[in-house]
Write an enzyme that holds these catalytic residues in place. Structure first.
Site, short mmCIF file in Angstrom:
data_model
loop_
_atom_site.label_atom_id
_atom_site.label_comp_id
_atom_site.label_asym_id
_atom_site.label_seq_id
_atom_site.Cartn_x
_atom_site.Cartn_y
_atom_site.Cartn_z
N LYS A 195 0.69 -1.02 0.05
CA LYS A 195 -0.07 0.11 -0.02
C LYS A 195 0.88 1.28 -0.10
CE LYS A 195 -3.47 2.38 2.68
NZ LYS A 195 -4.48 2.46 3.76
N LYS A 248 -2.34 -1.77 -4.00
CA LYS A 248 -3.05 -0.18 -3.70
C LYS A 248 -2.25 1.09 -3.89
CE LYS A 248 -6.03 2.03 -0.56
NZ LYS A 248 -6.22 2.16 1.03
C1 PBG Z 1 -7.32 3.27 5.52
C2 PBG Z 1 -7.67 3.20 4.07
C3 PBG Z 1 -7.49 4.19 3.09
C4 PBG Z 1 -7.90 3.69 1.86
C5 PBG Z 1 -8.45 2.53 2.30
N1 PBG Z 1 -8.15 2.07 3.51
C6 PBG Z 1 -7.09 5.71 3.23
C7 PBG Z 1 -5.65 6.01 3.62
O1 PBG Z 1 -4.77 4.99 3.88
O2 PBG Z 1 -5.29 7.16 3.80
C8 PBG Z 1 -8.05 4.43 0.66
C9 PBG Z 1 -9.18 3.86 -0.22
C10 PBG Z 1 -9.31 4.77 -1.49
O3 PBG Z 1 -8.74 5.88 -1.65
O4 PBG Z 1 -10.42 4.44 -2.39
N2 PBG Z 1 -6.06 3.40 5.97
#
Ligand code: PBG
Length: 323
Positions: A195, A248
């Site tokens: 991520k 992601k």
């Molecule tokens: C929580 C999380 C996030 C997303 C999914 N889980 C945001 C982040 O890490 O700031 C992002 C999902 C999206 O942008 O569609 N940590």
């Protein structure tokens, strides 16, 4: 022999032929649709930056989930906006928390829709970080028991799949242990393994009210420049017990999806995130692009890169278009 020797166009001459030789097919049963749940009842508030997506109370989430199920979409992933936030994100693991209530409501309505839950503290902490904060540090090891507790409470409420997105080191192992110890050895973990610290999460943070109140997430989410590191993250998560691994965002990281696909024998998921969706919607609303063709092409490309599972805000539209 006359020139050209090969004529690839022969197989592009009709819909039938093109369909016969198509290499990648994305179908709704590989898609997961994100839902944002809030407290109360009868609440359905459209999210300005994610048009067509709503903040939903548990009853409305259940209704929405029924529709998602009837379209043939595989599942939903739940994000919660709690009533109150504190430094330890305690509403995230409260038995009557917004997500726990939504899980129960959806399970009561839907027969075989998969209920996936996002496990992370950022929506529940007053400071908006994904872990426990000490000064301006996000403490890794002190966060693990809280994440494990949240995962267990989701499983107890009836979640089918647990998806940790916090990027703390060792959290998959901690969650696996908690699930096993609590009688949920059969509950799979989908880890957000690679991520990235991405600007593409902008609209989500508005939707989930989860923007960090100081600093940013670069101390725990990955540097967008790195792909070898993604393979290391994925390997560690698999060793700790991840059943599926996620990359992601999706579209700016197709090379990472491909590399992960080659490196592991687990199902690979990709999250087509909020910023990717918002850009498509904004351009479509202005008539600058053909939304349907853009979405079909985008999800196909994510599948072609190697994703088995795609989390996307386009899931319902996609299912309607291809169904
Ligand atoms: C929580 C999380 C996030 C997303 C999914 N889980 C945001 C982040 O890490 O700031 C992002 C999902 C999206 O942008 O569609 N940590």
């Amino acid at each position: 022999m006359s020139f050209p020797l090969e004529r690839p166009r022969r197989l592009r001459r009709s819909d039938r032929l093109r369909s016969l030789v198509r290499e990648t097919r994305v179908t709704p049963d590989r898609l997961i649709y994100p839902l944002f749940v809030v407290s109360g009842s009868g609440v359905k508030r459209e999210i300005p930056s994610l048009s067509g997506c709503f903040q939903l109370s548990a009853d409305e989430a259940a209704r929405e989930a029924r529709q998602v199920e009837s379209l043939g979409v595989a599942g939903v992933i739940l994000f919660g906006l709690p009533e109150g936030k504190d430094a330890a994100g305690s509403q995230g693991y409260a038995d009557d928390g917004v997500v726990q209530q939504a899980i129960r409501a959806i399970r009561a309505e839907c027969r075989d829709l998969l209920v996936v839950t996002d496990v992370c503290l950022c929506e529940y902490t007053s400071h908006g970080h994904c872990g426990v904060v000490d000064g301006d540090e996000v403490k890794n090891d002190a966060t693990l028991p809280l994440l494990a507790r949240m995962a267990l409470s989701h499983a107890q409420a009836g979640a089918h799949v647990i998806a940790p997105s916090d990027m703390m080191d060792g959290r998959v192992g901690a969650i696996r242990q908690a699930l096993d110890g609590g009688g949920y050895a059969e509950t799979p973990i989908l880890s957000y393994a690679a991520k990235y610290a991405s600007a593409f999460y902008g609209p989500f943070r508005e939707a989930a009210d989860s923007a960090p109140q100081f600093g940013d997430r670069r101390g725990y989410q990955m540097d967008p420049a790195n792909v070898r590191e993604a393979l290391r993250e994925v390997r560690l998560d698999v060793e700790e017990g991840a059943d599926m691994v996620m990359v992601k965002p999706a579209l700016p990281y197709l090379d990472v999806i491909h590399a992960v696909r080659e490196a592991v024998d687990r199902p690979v998921a990709a999250y087509n995130v909020s910023g990717e969706y918002a850009m498509v919607k904004a351009a479509a609303q202005r008539g600058w692009i053909d939304e349907k063709r853009i979405v079909l092409e985008t999800l196909t490309s994510i599948g072609r890169a190697g994703a088995d599972v795609i989390l996307t805000y386009h899931a319902k539209d996609f299912a309607r278009w291809v169904g």
